[in-house]
Scaffold this active site. Structure first.
Site, PDB file in Angstrom:
ATOM      1  N   LYS A 109      24.840 -71.689 -49.883  1.00 26.33           N
ATOM      2  CA  LYS A 109      25.020 -72.626 -50.990  1.00 26.33           C
ATOM      3  C   LYS A 109      23.717 -72.918 -51.744  1.00 26.33           C
ATOM      4  O   LYS A 109      22.626 -72.595 -51.279  1.00 26.33           O
ATOM      5  CB  LYS A 109      25.620 -73.924 -50.450  1.00 26.33           C
ATOM      6  N   TYR A 120      37.576 -73.471 -54.967  1.00 28.19           N
ATOM      7  CA  TYR A 120      37.829 -74.636 -54.117  1.00 28.19           C
ATOM      8  C   TYR A 120      39.095 -75.397 -54.508  1.00 28.19           C
ATOM      9  O   TYR A 120      39.254 -76.568 -54.149  1.00 28.19           O
ATOM     10  CB  TYR A 120      36.624 -75.586 -54.149  1.00 28.19           C
ATOM     11  N   PHE A 154      36.098 -85.661 -53.327  1.00 28.19           N
ATOM     12  CA  PHE A 154      34.806 -84.974 -53.450  1.00 28.19           C
ATOM     13  C   PHE A 154      34.867 -83.701 -54.287  1.00 28.19           C
ATOM     14  O   PHE A 154      33.845 -83.052 -54.510  1.00 28.19           O
ATOM     15  CB  PHE A 154      34.237 -84.633 -52.058  1.00 28.19           C
ATOM     16  N   THR A 205      30.186 -79.571 -40.083  1.00 30.19           N
ATOM     17  CA  THR A 205      29.961 -79.878 -41.495  1.00 30.19           C
ATOM     18  C   THR A 205      28.900 -80.955 -41.673  1.00 30.19           C
ATOM     19  O   THR A 205      28.036 -80.854 -42.531  1.00 30.19           O
ATOM     20  CB  THR A 205      31.278 -80.331 -42.155  1.00 30.19           C
ATOM     21  N   ARG A 258      23.450 -75.481 -39.943  1.00 31.52           N
ATOM     22  CA  ARG A 258      23.494 -76.828 -40.527  1.00 31.52           C
ATOM     23  C   ARG A 258      22.558 -77.791 -39.816  1.00 31.52           C
ATOM     24  O   ARG A 258      21.973 -78.658 -40.461  1.00 31.52           O
ATOM     25  CB  ARG A 258      24.927 -77.332 -40.566  1.00 31.52           C
ATOM     26  N   ASN A 310      25.296 -78.808 -47.341  1.00 32.82           N
ATOM     27  CA  ASN A 310      25.223 -78.357 -45.956  1.00 32.82           C
ATOM     28  C   ASN A 310      24.923 -76.871 -45.793  1.00 32.82           C
ATOM     29  O   ASN A 310      25.230 -76.270 -44.774  1.00 32.82           O
ATOM     30  CB  ASN A 310      26.486 -78.763 -45.198  1.00 32.82           C
ATOM     31  N   HIS A 355      29.014 -72.078 -46.431  1.00 37.91           N
ATOM     32  CA  HIS A 355      30.479 -72.167 -46.398  1.00 37.91           C
ATOM     33  C   HIS A 355      30.963 -70.977 -45.581  1.00 37.91           C
ATOM     34  O   HIS A 355      30.388 -69.895 -45.658  1.00 37.91           O
ATOM     35  CB  HIS A 355      31.053 -72.071 -47.819  1.00 37.91           C
ATOM     36  N   GLU A 398      39.492 -65.380 -49.839  1.00 41.66           N
ATOM     37  CA  GLU A 398      38.145 -65.700 -50.304  1.00 41.66           C
ATOM     38  C   GLU A 398      37.316 -64.438 -50.543  1.00 41.66           C
ATOM     39  O   GLU A 398      36.575 -64.359 -51.523  1.00 41.66           O
ATOM     40  CB  GLU A 398      37.452 -66.621 -49.299  1.00 41.66           C
TER      41      GLU A 398
END
Length: 140
Positions: free
Chosen positions: A11, A51, A59, A93, A104, A114, A117, A128
């Site tokens: 990320k 997403y 969120f 998470t 993480r 975090n 994914h 995905e």
């Protein structure tokens, strides 16, 4: 054990801090093979489509904004029980709950930022992976 493929995303919080190599090393040390990888910069619309399962959650907008804030590295990991193994290597998470040595625990800045994914099931992994990669791009 079954050989599987799973999607992993490094990320924006991690790519901004140049952690791609360190994160990839953790996957490889755990026995996962990176069979496809590319660095991309998602638009908010692309992040929203990816997403969309979270669209009703509070969120969602913040997540889409964050995922479009800087480049990400999308990759396909392959190995025995790759989905579970990837989730183990990522850690919980919430980085405060993540086991020592997980991605993480070491690199996440918060629950939202975090660092990684990972797909949560075989069906999700297939969807995905197809979102980001053509079959010809996956070389295992």
């Amino acid at each position: 054990m079954a050989t599987e493929r799973t999607l992993s995303i490094i990320k924006p919080d991690a790519t901004k801090r140049n952690l791609t190599g360190k994160i990839n090393a953790k996957f490889e040390e755990a026995g996962l093979t990176i069979v496809a990888q590319k660095r991309i910069h998602l638009t908010k619309a692309q992040a929203g489509e990816f997403y969309k399962v979270h669209a009703e959650r509070p969120f969602y907008d913040e997540l889409c904004e964050f995922m479009a804030s800087a480049p990400v590295v999308v990759q396909v990991l392959e190995g025995d029980n790759a989905i579970a193994k990837n989730r183990e290597v990522m850690g919980a998470t919430n980085p405060a709950d993540a086991a020592p040595g997980t991605i993480r625990a070491e690199f996440a800045e918060s629950v939202g930022e975090n660092s990684v994914h990972g797909s949560d099931a075989a069906e999700t992994a297939a969807e995905e992976i197809a979102y980001f990669f053509a079959g010809i791009e996956i070389v295992g």
